[in-house]
Scaffold this motif. Structure first.
Motif, PDB file in Angstrom:
ATOM      1  N   THR A  43     -41.696  19.789   6.765  1.00 24.62           N
ATOM      2  CA  THR A  43     -43.143  19.504   6.262  1.00 24.62           C
ATOM      3  C   THR A  43     -43.507  17.937   6.255  1.00 24.62           C
ATOM      4  O   THR A  43     -44.751  17.694   6.602  1.00 24.62           O
ATOM      5  CB  THR A  43     -42.749  19.859   4.785  1.00 24.62           C
ATOM      6  OG1 THR A  43     -41.777  19.022   4.279  1.00 24.62           O
ATOM      7  CG2 THR A  43     -42.338  21.259   4.488  1.00 24.62           C
ATOM      8  N   ARG A  44     -42.491  17.082   6.162  1.00 24.70           N
ATOM      9  CA  ARG A  44     -42.956  15.579   6.484  1.00 24.70           C
ATOM     10  C   ARG A  44     -43.437  15.565   8.202  1.00 24.70           C
ATOM     11  O   ARG A  44     -44.404  14.526   8.225  1.00 24.70           O
ATOM     12  CB  ARG A  44     -41.729  14.891   6.264  1.00 24.70           C
ATOM     13  CG  ARG A  44     -41.490  14.773   4.821  1.00 24.70           C
ATOM     14  CD  ARG A  44     -40.054  13.760   4.682  1.00 24.70           C
ATOM     15  NE  ARG A  44     -39.476  13.535   3.420  1.00 24.70           N
ATOM     16  CZ  ARG A  44     -38.480  13.186   2.985  1.00 24.70           C
ATOM     17  NH1 ARG A  44     -37.503  12.456   4.095  1.00 24.70           N
ATOM     18  NH2 ARG A  44     -38.057  12.959   1.704  1.00 24.70           N
ATOM     19  N   SER A  45     -43.081  16.099   8.998  1.00 25.74           N
ATOM     20  CA  SER A  45     -43.793  16.249  10.225  1.00 25.74           C
ATOM     21  C   SER A  45     -45.187  16.771  10.334  1.00 25.74           C
ATOM     22  O   SER A  45     -45.744  16.751  11.544  1.00 25.74           O
ATOM     23  CB  SER A  45     -42.793  16.834  11.499  1.00 25.74           C
ATOM     24  OG  SER A  45     -42.868  18.186  11.052  1.00 25.74           O
ATOM     25  N   GLY A  46     -45.773  17.317   9.528  1.00 23.16           N
ATOM     26  CA  GLY A  46     -46.951  17.958   9.464  1.00 23.16           C
ATOM     27  C   GLY A  46     -47.143  19.514   9.069  1.00 23.16           C
ATOM     28  O   GLY A  46     -48.246  20.117   9.174  1.00 23.16           O
ATOM     29  N   LEU A  47     -46.094  20.084   9.280  1.00 26.33           N
ATOM     30  CA  LEU A  47     -46.248  21.454   8.913  1.00 26.33           C
ATOM     31  C   LEU A  47     -46.180  21.772   7.314  1.00 26.33           C
ATOM     32  O   LEU A  47     -45.691  21.029   6.544  1.00 26.33           O
ATOM     33  CB  LEU A  47     -44.796  22.326   9.295  1.00 26.33           C
ATOM     34  CG  LEU A  47     -44.416  22.027  11.000  1.00 26.33           C
ATOM     35  CD1 LEU A  47     -43.168  23.127  11.094  1.00 26.33           C
ATOM     36  CD2 LEU A  47     -45.446  22.523  11.696  1.00 26.33           C
ATOM     37  N   SER A  48     -47.087  22.844   7.207  1.00 26.02           N
ATOM     38  CA  SER A  48     -47.093  23.314   5.979  1.00 26.02           C
ATOM     39  C   SER A  48     -45.571  23.892   5.366  1.00 26.02           C
ATOM     40  O   SER A  48     -44.939  24.065   5.892  1.00 26.02           O
ATOM     41  CB  SER A  48     -48.222  24.470   5.754  1.00 26.02           C
ATOM     42  OG  SER A  48     -47.637  25.621   6.456  1.00 26.02           O
ATOM     43  N   VAL A  49     -45.503  24.313   3.761  1.00 23.21           N
ATOM     44  CA  VAL A  49     -44.364  24.659   3.519  1.00 23.21           C
ATOM     45  C   VAL A  49     -44.207  26.034   3.946  1.00 23.21           C
ATOM     46  O   VAL A  49     -42.909  26.420   4.494  1.00 23.21           O
ATOM     47  CB  VAL A  49     -44.579  24.613   1.814  1.00 23.21           C
ATOM     48  CG1 VAL A  49     -43.145  25.405   1.446  1.00 23.21           C
ATOM     49  CG2 VAL A  49     -44.609  23.307   1.274  1.00 23.21           C
ATOM     50  N   GLY A  50     -45.088  26.853   4.186  1.00 25.39           N
ATOM     51  CA  GLY A  50     -44.962  28.234   4.710  1.00 25.39           C
ATOM     52  C   GLY A  50     -44.650  28.238   6.306  1.00 25.39           C
ATOM     53  O   GLY A  50     -43.702  28.854   6.633  1.00 25.39           O
ATOM     54  N   GLN A  51     -45.205  27.278   6.780  1.00 25.97           N
ATOM     55  CA  GLN A  51     -44.632  27.250   8.338  1.00 25.97           C
ATOM     56  C   GLN A  51     -43.002  26.591   8.702  1.00 25.97           C
ATOM     57  O   GLN A  51     -42.552  27.137   9.349  1.00 25.97           O
ATOM     58  CB  GLN A  51     -45.675  26.312   9.024  1.00 25.97           C
ATOM     59  CG  GLN A  51     -46.943  26.803   9.555  1.00 25.97           C
ATOM     60  CD  GLN A  51     -47.848  25.574   9.827  1.00 25.97           C
ATOM     61  OE1 GLN A  51     -47.843  24.404   9.622  1.00 25.97           O
ATOM     62  NE2 GLN A  51     -48.896  25.935  10.844  1.00 25.97           N
ATOM     63  N   ALA A  52     -42.826  25.544   7.665  1.00 26.99           N
ATOM     64  CA  ALA A  52     -41.443  25.253   7.613  1.00 26.99           C
ATOM     65  C   ALA A  52     -40.561  26.348   7.300  1.00 26.99           C
ATOM     66  O   ALA A  52     -39.457  26.553   7.924  1.00 26.99           O
ATOM     67  CB  ALA A  52     -41.322  23.983   6.757  1.00 26.99           C
ATOM     68  N   GLY A  53     -40.984  27.078   6.267  1.00 25.01           N
ATOM     69  CA  GLY A  53     -40.173  28.126   5.725  1.00 25.01           C
ATOM     70  C   GLY A  53     -39.991  29.348   7.051  1.00 25.01           C
ATOM     71  O   GLY A  53     -38.864  29.948   7.141  1.00 25.01           O
ATOM     72  N   ILE A  54     -40.948  29.464   7.810  1.00 24.46           N
ATOM     73  CA  ILE A  54     -40.597  30.437   8.873  1.00 24.46           C
ATOM     74  C   ILE A  54     -40.110  29.973   9.970  1.00 24.46           C
ATOM     75  O   ILE A  54     -39.085  30.612  10.671  1.00 24.46           O
ATOM     76  CB  ILE A  54     -42.263  30.654   9.370  1.00 24.46           C
ATOM     77  CG1 ILE A  54     -43.158  31.672   8.501  1.00 24.46           C
ATOM     78  CG2 ILE A  54     -42.162  31.662  10.719  1.00 24.46           C
ATOM     79  CD1 ILE A  54     -44.599  31.625   8.895  1.00 24.46           C
ATOM     80  N   LEU A 100     -40.720  16.757  19.740  1.00 30.38           N
ATOM     81  CA  LEU A 100     -41.807  17.770  19.535  1.00 30.38           C
ATOM     82  C   LEU A 100     -42.388  17.556  18.292  1.00 30.38           C
ATOM     83  O   LEU A 100     -41.718  17.292  17.211  1.00 30.38           O
ATOM     84  CB  LEU A 100     -41.267  19.149  20.049  1.00 30.38           C
ATOM     85  CG  LEU A 100     -40.830  19.430  21.392  1.00 30.38           C
ATOM     86  CD1 LEU A 100     -40.539  20.872  21.545  1.00 30.38           C
ATOM     87  CD2 LEU A 100     -42.284  19.017  22.109  1.00 30.38           C
ATOM     88  N   ASP A 101     -43.583  18.000  18.506  1.00 35.35           N
ATOM     89  CA  ASP A 101     -44.380  18.111  16.879  1.00 35.35           C
ATOM     90  C   ASP A 101     -45.250  19.428  16.957  1.00 35.35           C
ATOM     91  O   ASP A 101     -45.448  19.886  18.275  1.00 35.35           O
ATOM     92  CB  ASP A 101     -45.146  16.944  16.472  1.00 35.35           C
ATOM     93  CG  ASP A 101     -45.962  16.556  17.646  1.00 35.35           C
ATOM     94  OD1 ASP A 101     -46.420  17.244  18.628  1.00 35.35           O
ATOM     95  OD2 ASP A 101     -46.560  15.467  17.484  1.00 35.35           O
ATOM     96  N   GLY A 102     -45.953  19.871  15.730  1.00 34.81           N
ATOM     97  CA  GLY A 102     -46.792  21.031  16.067  1.00 34.81           C
ATOM     98  C   GLY A 102     -45.880  22.226  15.691  1.00 34.81           C
ATOM     99  O   GLY A 102     -44.703  22.423  16.144  1.00 34.81           O
ATOM    100  N   PHE A 103     -46.744  23.374  15.214  1.00 31.17           N
ATOM    101  CA  PHE A 103     -45.832  24.573  14.655  1.00 31.17           C
ATOM    102  C   PHE A 103     -45.068  25.121  15.826  1.00 31.17           C
ATOM    103  O   PHE A 103     -44.117  25.673  15.773  1.00 31.17           O
ATOM    104  CB  PHE A 103     -46.765  25.249  13.950  1.00 31.17           C
ATOM    105  CG  PHE A 103     -46.294  26.433  13.488  1.00 31.17           C
ATOM    106  CD1 PHE A 103     -45.218  26.732  12.558  1.00 31.17           C
ATOM    107  CD2 PHE A 103     -46.764  27.976  13.978  1.00 31.17           C
ATOM    108  CE1 PHE A 103     -44.695  27.954  12.189  1.00 31.17           C
ATOM    109  CE2 PHE A 103     -46.313  28.981  13.355  1.00 31.17           C
ATOM    110  CZ  PHE A 103     -45.234  29.059  12.541  1.00 31.17           C
ATOM    111  N   VAL A 104     -46.086  25.348  16.886  1.00 33.12           N
ATOM    112  CA  VAL A 104     -45.428  26.398  17.966  1.00 33.12           C
ATOM    113  C   VAL A 104     -44.241  25.659  18.717  1.00 33.12           C
ATOM    114  O   VAL A 104     -43.076  26.322  18.926  1.00 33.12           O
ATOM    115  CB  VAL A 104     -46.335  26.534  19.034  1.00 33.12           C
ATOM    116  CG1 VAL A 104     -45.812  27.252  20.179  1.00 33.12           C
ATOM    117  CG2 VAL A 104     -47.700  27.346  18.376  1.00 33.12           C
TER     118      VAL A 104
END
Length: 412
Positions: A43-54, A100-104
């Motif tokens: 989450t600190r890297s920019g992901l939302s809580v939902g994305q981090a959970g995934i 890396l960064d970004g959700f994917v």
């Protein structure tokens, strides 16, 4: 006394087993060094809580849900190659997690960490299950002690590195896994390699490895799957409903942290001497039953209400269950596994662990969220206790009236 027994047992353990125990400890330190902080760091890297959970969910699914596939690879290529491949995947994944960064991109490296973890833990589990029965249960208890020792040391080490940057955690994890790779590449370790398949009898040309369908026709296999599912269904509550209720009631994470530390300390201090003392007096099946009964009792006590004394009794019963079950269930598996396809069999049974952990975590956290308070959680804990008690009864019946010890005998 316990130290003398440990020294005596260590002296008779083969070199390959000793090396694997060190690998278990170092890999465990790596896991506990980054896992507690992964979601927060994502989450600190920019992901939302939902994305981090995934990302975390994908990692856990890869680590727990690919056991059967890893077992097939072990039977095909041997533990050495699969274990090395898993460590290489983890090294590459930690490098990606640091850069890396970004959700994917982060989702991909989390999946790689999970897959690599499965390719590491399953071959090691197969190796321990394949040990000589005379030392198997003691070595399994020592493996549990190594894991819990790592659980105590890993988080503080990760906290120190996290104070600088999460990338330092990733780099330290990389370095540890490279160290394990070097340790397992030594000639003395490779010389002691085991195979999960017995030497082929030239008189038998049509003896394929047992299929999953054939394995599931064995009553003992079904009862072991049931035991694994219910035990890990209950165990997963420590990270979901128990954690949420404690924080809800106390308003702080300190009590929860103390509970985790107490669990690790109890198991680390008692697992080896207890199992070492009981293994010559009681069968591993009996100890598995005791573990499941203790787990059921733990949640029955917890359902009475969250208080300091209840939590103290709960964690003692919970840790006792872990001691009896974790070290003994793999010894049961070793006694009834087929002579061929040992990796596939262990992988099949690991699906019970994965299904219990995933469904227990999902159901517990969903119930807590829908309830709006933790009041319904106490009723849910009674249900968990009843579920494990029922599974214990079925396990007793399945072991008492099960098929012969080796599935191959049932085939012939």
């Amino acid at each position: 006394m316990a130290r003398n027994l440990l020294a005596a047992d260590w002296a008779v353990f083969p070199l390959r087993l000793k090396t694997l125990l060190v690998a278990v400890f170092l890999t465990g330190v790596t896991t506990f060094m980054f896992m507690p902080f992964l979601a927060v760091s994502l989450t600190r890297s920019g992901l939302s809580v939902g994305q981090a959970g995934i990302c975390v969910a994908v990692l856990l699914c890869g680590q727990q849900g690919l056991g059967h596939l890893a077992g097939v690879l072990v039977d095909r290529f041997g533990t050495q190659y699969v274990l090395t491949g898993g460590l290489l995947v983890r090294v590459a994944a930690f490098a990606g997690l640091a850069t890396l960064d970004g959700f994917v991109g982060l989702l991909t490296v989390c999946a790689m960490i999970g897959v690599g973890g499965c390719l590491v833990t399953l071959p090691i589990r197969v190796e321990f299950i394949g040990q000589d029965p005379a030392i198997r249960q003691r070595s399994l208890a020592l493996r549990g002690a190594a894991v819990n020792g790592a659980a105590i040391l890993g988080p503080p080490f990760g906290t120190l590195l996290l104070a600088a940057d999460f990338r330092w955690v990733c780099l330290a994890a990389m370095a540890t896994q490279i160290g394990v790779l070097l340790l397992l590449s030594r000639r003395s370790f490779r010389a002691g390699a085991r195979t999960t398949r017995l030497p082929r009898d030239p008189r038998v040309t049509e003896a394929p490895q047992p299929s999953a369908f054939l394995l599931l026709k064995d009553r003992r296999t079904i009862t072991l799957l049931l035991a694994a599912f219910t035990f890990w269904f209950g165990y997963s509550q420590l990270n979901t409903t128990v954690a949420l209720a404690i924080v809800h009631d106390t308003g702080t994470e300190a009590v929860l942290s103390a509970l985790f530390v107490a669990n690790a300390v109890i198991v680390l201090a008692l697992e080896y001497p207890v199992i070492r003392g009981l293994s010559s007096r009681r069968s591993s099946s009996y100890l598995v039953k005791l573990g499941m009964v203790s787990m059921s009792a733990a949640f029955a006590v917890l359902a009475m209400g969250v208080s300091v004394w209840v939590l103290a009794v709960f964690i003692v019963l919970f840790s006792t269950a872990e001691i009896f079950y974790s070290s003994s269930v793999d010894d049961v598996i070793g006694r009834i596994s087929p002579p061929q396809g040992g990796g596939r069999y262990v992988g099949l049974l690991s699906l019970g662990d994965a299904a219990g952990s995933v469904s227990g975590s999902a159901l517990g956290s969903t119930l807590f969220a829908l309830a709006g308070s933790h009041d319904l959680t106490h009723t849910y804990w009674w249900g968990v206790a009843a579920l494990i008690a029922a599974a214990t009864t079925l396990f007793v019946l399945g072991q008492r009236h099960g098929t012969p010890d080796r599935i191959a005998e049932a085939r012939s």
